[in-house]
Enzyme design. Structure first.
Site, PDB file in Angstrom:
ATOM      1  N   LYS A 109      14.716 -28.825 -59.396  1.00  0.00           N
ATOM      2  CA  LYS A 109      15.689 -29.055 -60.464  1.00  0.00           C
ATOM      3  C   LYS A 109      16.217 -30.496 -60.462  1.00  0.00           C
ATOM      4  O   LYS A 109      15.985 -31.246 -59.510  1.00  0.00           O
ATOM      5  CB  LYS A 109      16.833 -28.051 -60.315  1.00  0.00           C
ATOM      6  CG  LYS A 109      16.389 -26.606 -60.540  1.00  0.00           C
ATOM      7  CD  LYS A 109      17.555 -25.649 -60.388  1.00  0.00           C
ATOM      8  CE  LYS A 109      17.151 -24.216 -60.666  1.00  0.00           C
ATOM      9  NZ  LYS A 109      18.308 -23.297 -60.534  1.00  0.00           N
ATOM     10  N   PHE A 133      26.976 -18.124 -67.686  1.00  0.00           N
ATOM     11  CA  PHE A 133      26.575 -19.424 -67.136  1.00  0.00           C
ATOM     12  C   PHE A 133      25.473 -20.110 -67.934  1.00  0.00           C
ATOM     13  O   PHE A 133      25.065 -21.231 -67.604  1.00  0.00           O
ATOM     14  CB  PHE A 133      26.116 -19.272 -65.674  1.00  0.00           C
ATOM     15  CG  PHE A 133      24.958 -18.328 -65.496  1.00  0.00           C
ATOM     16  CD1 PHE A 133      23.651 -18.739 -65.719  1.00  0.00           C
ATOM     17  CD2 PHE A 133      25.175 -17.011 -65.103  1.00  0.00           C
ATOM     18  CE1 PHE A 133      22.583 -17.872 -65.548  1.00  0.00           C
ATOM     19  CE2 PHE A 133      24.115 -16.128 -64.925  1.00  0.00           C
ATOM     20  CZ  PHE A 133      22.816 -16.566 -65.154  1.00  0.00           C
ATOM     21  N   ARG A 138      10.476 -16.515 -52.676  1.00  0.00           N
ATOM     22  CA  ARG A 138      11.888 -16.142 -52.854  1.00  0.00           C
ATOM     23  C   ARG A 138      12.606 -16.152 -51.501  1.00  0.00           C
ATOM     24  O   ARG A 138      13.755 -16.571 -51.401  1.00  0.00           O
ATOM     25  CB  ARG A 138      12.003 -14.766 -53.517  1.00  0.00           C
ATOM     26  CG  ARG A 138      11.377 -14.661 -54.901  1.00  0.00           C
ATOM     27  CD  ARG A 138      12.106 -15.395 -55.964  1.00  0.00           C
ATOM     28  NE  ARG A 138      13.394 -14.770 -56.228  1.00  0.00           N
ATOM     29  CZ  ARG A 138      14.251 -15.214 -57.134  1.00  0.00           C
ATOM     30  NH1 ARG A 138      13.973 -16.268 -57.858  1.00  0.00           N
ATOM     31  NH2 ARG A 138      15.397 -14.610 -57.324  1.00  0.00           N
ATOM     32  N   THR A 189      20.620 -17.529 -54.343  1.00  0.00           N
ATOM     33  CA  THR A 189      21.023 -18.460 -55.400  1.00  0.00           C
ATOM     34  C   THR A 189      22.209 -19.315 -54.969  1.00  0.00           C
ATOM     35  O   THR A 189      22.251 -20.514 -55.227  1.00  0.00           O
ATOM     36  CB  THR A 189      21.369 -17.676 -56.684  1.00  0.00           C
ATOM     37  OG1 THR A 189      20.228 -16.904 -57.066  1.00  0.00           O
ATOM     38  CG2 THR A 189      21.748 -18.599 -57.816  1.00  0.00           C
ATOM     39  N   ARG A 213      17.543 -23.706 -50.066  1.00  0.00           N
ATOM     40  CA  ARG A 213      18.896 -23.847 -50.627  1.00  0.00           C
ATOM     41  C   ARG A 213      19.941 -24.056 -49.533  1.00  0.00           C
ATOM     42  O   ARG A 213      20.895 -24.806 -49.713  1.00  0.00           O
ATOM     43  CB  ARG A 213      19.226 -22.651 -51.509  1.00  0.00           C
ATOM     44  CG  ARG A 213      18.448 -22.696 -52.822  1.00  0.00           C
ATOM     45  CD  ARG A 213      18.718 -21.491 -53.676  1.00  0.00           C
ATOM     46  NE  ARG A 213      18.092 -21.607 -54.982  1.00  0.00           N
ATOM     47  CZ  ARG A 213      17.631 -20.573 -55.669  1.00  0.00           C
ATOM     48  NH1 ARG A 213      17.732 -19.341 -55.186  1.00  0.00           N
ATOM     49  NH2 ARG A 213      17.079 -20.765 -56.854  1.00  0.00           N
ATOM     50  N   ASN A 244      21.498 -25.725 -57.447  1.00  0.00           N
ATOM     51  CA  ASN A 244      20.925 -25.142 -56.233  1.00  0.00           C
ATOM     52  C   ASN A 244      19.490 -25.589 -55.945  1.00  0.00           C
ATOM     53  O   ASN A 244      18.721 -24.859 -55.341  1.00  0.00           O
ATOM     54  CB  ASN A 244      21.045 -23.618 -56.263  1.00  0.00           C
ATOM     55  CG  ASN A 244      20.278 -22.988 -57.403  1.00  0.00           C
ATOM     56  OD1 ASN A 244      19.469 -23.643 -58.068  1.00  0.00           O
ATOM     57  ND2 ASN A 244      20.510 -21.708 -57.643  1.00  0.00           N
ATOM     58  N   HIS A 301      14.116 -23.558 -58.528  1.00  0.00           N
ATOM     59  CA  HIS A 301      13.892 -22.287 -59.227  1.00  0.00           C
ATOM     60  C   HIS A 301      12.643 -21.662 -58.632  1.00  0.00           C
ATOM     61  O   HIS A 301      11.686 -22.362 -58.304  1.00  0.00           O
ATOM     62  CB  HIS A 301      13.667 -22.546 -60.721  1.00  0.00           C
ATOM     63  CG  HIS A 301      13.080 -21.384 -61.458  1.00  0.00           C
ATOM     64  ND1 HIS A 301      13.858 -20.396 -62.017  1.00  0.00           N
ATOM     65  CD2 HIS A 301      11.788 -21.038 -61.709  1.00  0.00           C
ATOM     66  CE1 HIS A 301      13.064 -19.497 -62.592  1.00  0.00           C
ATOM     67  NE2 HIS A 301      11.810 -19.866 -62.419  1.00  0.00           N
TER      68      HIS A 301
END
Length: 141
Positions: free
Chosen positions: A9, A57, A85, A91, A102, A112, A115
């Site tokens: 991100k 959000f 994951r 998250t 993260r 964070n 994705h």
């Protein structure tokens, strides 16, 4: 082999963590099949995250994802979706397990770092959002 999609991100790019995050991904046994650096417009970010359009959000997410460059990647590995994951963590980085991406690199639930697709079906759809069939072809290397 299963595939998943990830996006490094804008906060990851801004903090110059692309190399560190990719290193962690590759050390976990994932193979990078396709990768590009791009900048989403608010419209394309909204389309990508349309599944969240009714969530409170959503507006902030679209604004954040269009705030700077990001790096989408198609990754490949046995059990790629579930393993990825686990690798990225919860998250909210405050809740992410020690050693996850993260936990190590993210600052907040909103920013964070990364994705990861939540299912094999969504991984295929999401990969198609960023990559053509030709770009996503398996390359032996």
């Amino acid at each position: 082999m299963e595939r998943t999609l990830t996006i490094l991100k804008p906060d990851c790019v801004r903090k110059q963590l692309i190399g560190a995050v990719i290193d962690k991904i590759e050390r976990a046994g994932f193979r990078v099949v396709a990768m590009k650096k791009t900048k989403l417009t608010a419209q394309t970010a909204g389309e990508f995250y349309a599944v969240h359009s009714q969530r409170p959000f959503y507006g902030e997410l679209v604004e954040f994802m269009s705030s700077g460059p990001c790096v989408p990647m198609i990754l490949e590995k046995e059990n790629a979706v579930a393993d990825f994951r686990t690798l990225i963590g919860a998250t909210d980085p405050a809740e992410a397990a020690e050693g996850t991406i993260r936990n190590l690199f993210a600052d907040s639930k909103g920013e964070n770092i990364i994705h990861g697709s939540d299912s094999a079906e969504n991984a295929q759809i999401e990969a198609g959002f960023f990559f053509s069939t030709e770009e996503a072809v398996r390359v032996n290397n």
